[in-house]
Design a protein around this motif. Structure first.
Motif, PDB file in Angstrom:
ATOM      1  N   LYS A   1      45.467  50.456  -1.174  1.00 58.56           N
ATOM      2  CA  LYS A   1      44.367  50.067  -0.214  1.00 58.56           C
ATOM      3  C   LYS A   1      44.786  49.393   0.808  1.00 58.56           C
ATOM      4  O   LYS A   1      45.144  49.394   1.917  1.00 58.56           O
ATOM      5  N   TYR A   2      45.338  48.218   0.282  1.00 63.43           N
ATOM      6  CA  TYR A   2      45.970  46.796   1.274  1.00 63.43           C
ATOM      7  C   TYR A   2      47.674  46.748   1.426  1.00 63.43           C
ATOM      8  O   TYR A   2      48.196  46.396   2.243  1.00 63.43           O
ATOM      9  N   GLN A   3      48.046  47.651   0.520  1.00 61.77           N
ATOM     10  CA  GLN A   3      49.713  47.798   0.506  1.00 61.77           C
ATOM     11  C   GLN A   3      50.309  48.107   2.006  1.00 61.77           C
ATOM     12  O   GLN A   3      51.178  47.148   2.390  1.00 61.77           O
ATOM     13  N   VAL A   4      49.865  49.161   2.525  1.00 60.34           N
ATOM     14  CA  VAL A   4      50.424  49.251   3.828  1.00 60.34           C
ATOM     15  C   VAL A   4      50.125  48.384   4.909  1.00 60.34           C
ATOM     16  O   VAL A   4      51.080  48.142   5.580  1.00 60.34           O
ATOM     17  N   LYS A   5      48.780  47.792   4.942  1.00 57.74           N
ATOM     18  CA  LYS A   5      48.617  46.583   5.867  1.00 57.74           C
ATOM     19  C   LYS A   5      49.509  45.497   5.644  1.00 57.74           C
ATOM     20  O   LYS A   5      50.100  44.841   6.329  1.00 57.74           O
ATOM     21  N   ILE A   6      49.687  44.910   4.093  1.00 55.17           N
ATOM     22  CA  ILE A   6      50.539  43.905   3.874  1.00 55.17           C
ATOM     23  C   ILE A   6      52.076  44.182   4.251  1.00 55.17           C
ATOM     24  O   ILE A   6      52.556  43.565   4.844  1.00 55.17           O
ATOM     25  N   LEU A   7      52.635  45.353   4.142  1.00 49.79           N
ATOM     26  CA  LEU A   7      53.771  45.769   4.370  1.00 49.79           C
ATOM     27  C   LEU A   7      54.259  45.565   5.824  1.00 49.79           C
ATOM     28  O   LEU A   7      55.160  44.990   6.302  1.00 49.79           O
ATOM     29  N   GLN A   8      53.312  46.151   6.707  1.00 51.04           N
ATOM     30  CA  GLN A   8      53.236  46.222   8.110  1.00 51.04           C
ATOM     31  C   GLN A   8      53.464  44.527   8.444  1.00 51.04           C
ATOM     32  O   GLN A   8      53.991  44.227   9.471  1.00 51.04           O
ATOM     33  N   THR A   9      52.449  43.859   7.976  1.00 52.79           N
ATOM     34  CA  THR A   9      52.304  42.328   8.381  1.00 52.79           C
ATOM     35  C   THR A   9      53.677  41.741   7.958  1.00 52.79           C
ATOM     36  O   THR A   9      54.019  41.069   9.021  1.00 52.79           O
ATOM     37  N   LEU A  10      54.116  41.959   6.901  1.00 51.02           N
ATOM     38  CA  LEU A  10      55.625  41.343   6.424  1.00 51.02           C
ATOM     39  C   LEU A  10      56.612  41.851   7.352  1.00 51.02           C
ATOM     40  O   LEU A  10      57.395  40.863   7.827  1.00 51.02           O
ATOM     41  N   VAL A  11      56.620  42.910   7.962  1.00 58.25           N
ATOM     42  CA  VAL A  11      57.669  43.400   8.757  1.00 58.25           C
ATOM     43  C   VAL A  11      57.450  42.825  10.259  1.00 58.25           C
ATOM     44  O   VAL A  11      58.443  42.230  10.632  1.00 58.25           O
ATOM     45  N   ASP A  12      56.162  42.933  10.702  1.00 55.06           N
ATOM     46  CA  ASP A  12      56.027  42.195  11.932  1.00 55.06           C
ATOM     47  C   ASP A  12      56.287  40.581  11.945  1.00 55.06           C
ATOM     48  O   ASP A  12      56.812  40.397  13.120  1.00 55.06           O
ATOM     49  N   LEU A  13      56.116  40.003  10.900  1.00 51.70           N
ATOM     50  CA  LEU A  13      56.334  38.546  10.947  1.00 51.70           C
ATOM     51  C   LEU A  13      57.625  38.040  10.575  1.00 51.70           C
ATOM     52  O   LEU A  13      58.283  37.231  11.207  1.00 51.70           O
ATOM     53  N   PHE A  14      58.153  38.686   9.433  1.00 49.83           N
ATOM     54  CA  PHE A  14      59.489  38.218   8.847  1.00 49.83           C
ATOM     55  C   PHE A  14      60.849  39.049   9.477  1.00 49.83           C
ATOM     56  O   PHE A  14      61.840  38.661   9.481  1.00 49.83           O
TER      57      PHE A  14
END
Length: 101
Positions: free
Chosen positions: A58-71
Motif C-alpha cells: 500500500k505505501y511502498q510506491v509512495k515511500i520509494l517515490q519520496t526517497l527518490v525525490d529527497l535522496f
C-alpha cells in the motif's frame, strides 16, 4: 539508484515474508556494491541503504517515490551523510513527510 553525489539502494522483500513492518537505514564510508536496477552487471558504489519490509504494498510506491525525490533529486543524501550520530540521523529522517499521510 545512482545519485548525483551518493548512490542509494532500496532493497525490499515480498510482504509474505515480513513479520513486523520496518524501515532500516544505513550509511557506509566506502560504499557497498549493488547492481543498478534494470541492469545485470552495472554496479553502483552505494553509500546509503534503505531496507524496506512491509506487510502490504500500500505505501511502498509512495515511500520509494519520496526517497527518490529527497535522496536522488534533492539534497537529503548530502545532509544525511553529514550528520554526526544516530540521534541526528533519526531526527532528520523523522521529518520526512510522505505525500498523502
Amino acid at each position: 539508484m545512482p545519485g548525483p553525489i551518493y548512490d542509494i539502494a532500496v532493497p525490499h522483500t515480498d510482504p509474505d515474508y515480513v513479520v513486523k513492518p520496518f524501515i532500516a537505514v544505513a550509511r557506509t564510508k566506502e560504499g557497498i556494491p549493488f547492481v543498478q536496477m534494470g541492469t545485470r552487471d552495472l554496479h553502483l558504489k552505494t553509500r546509503i541503504v534503505f531496507v524496506l519490509g512491509f506487510k502490504t504494498g500500500k505505501y511502498q510506491v509512495k515511500i520509494l517515490q519520496t526517497l527518490v525525490d529527497l535522496f536522488i533529486q534533492g539534497t537529503m543524501a548530502e545532509e544525511f551523510m553529514k550528520v554526526n550520530d544516530e540521534d541526528e540521523a533519526l531526527e532528520l529522517l523523522k521529518n520526512i513527510k510522505i505525500e498523502g499521510n
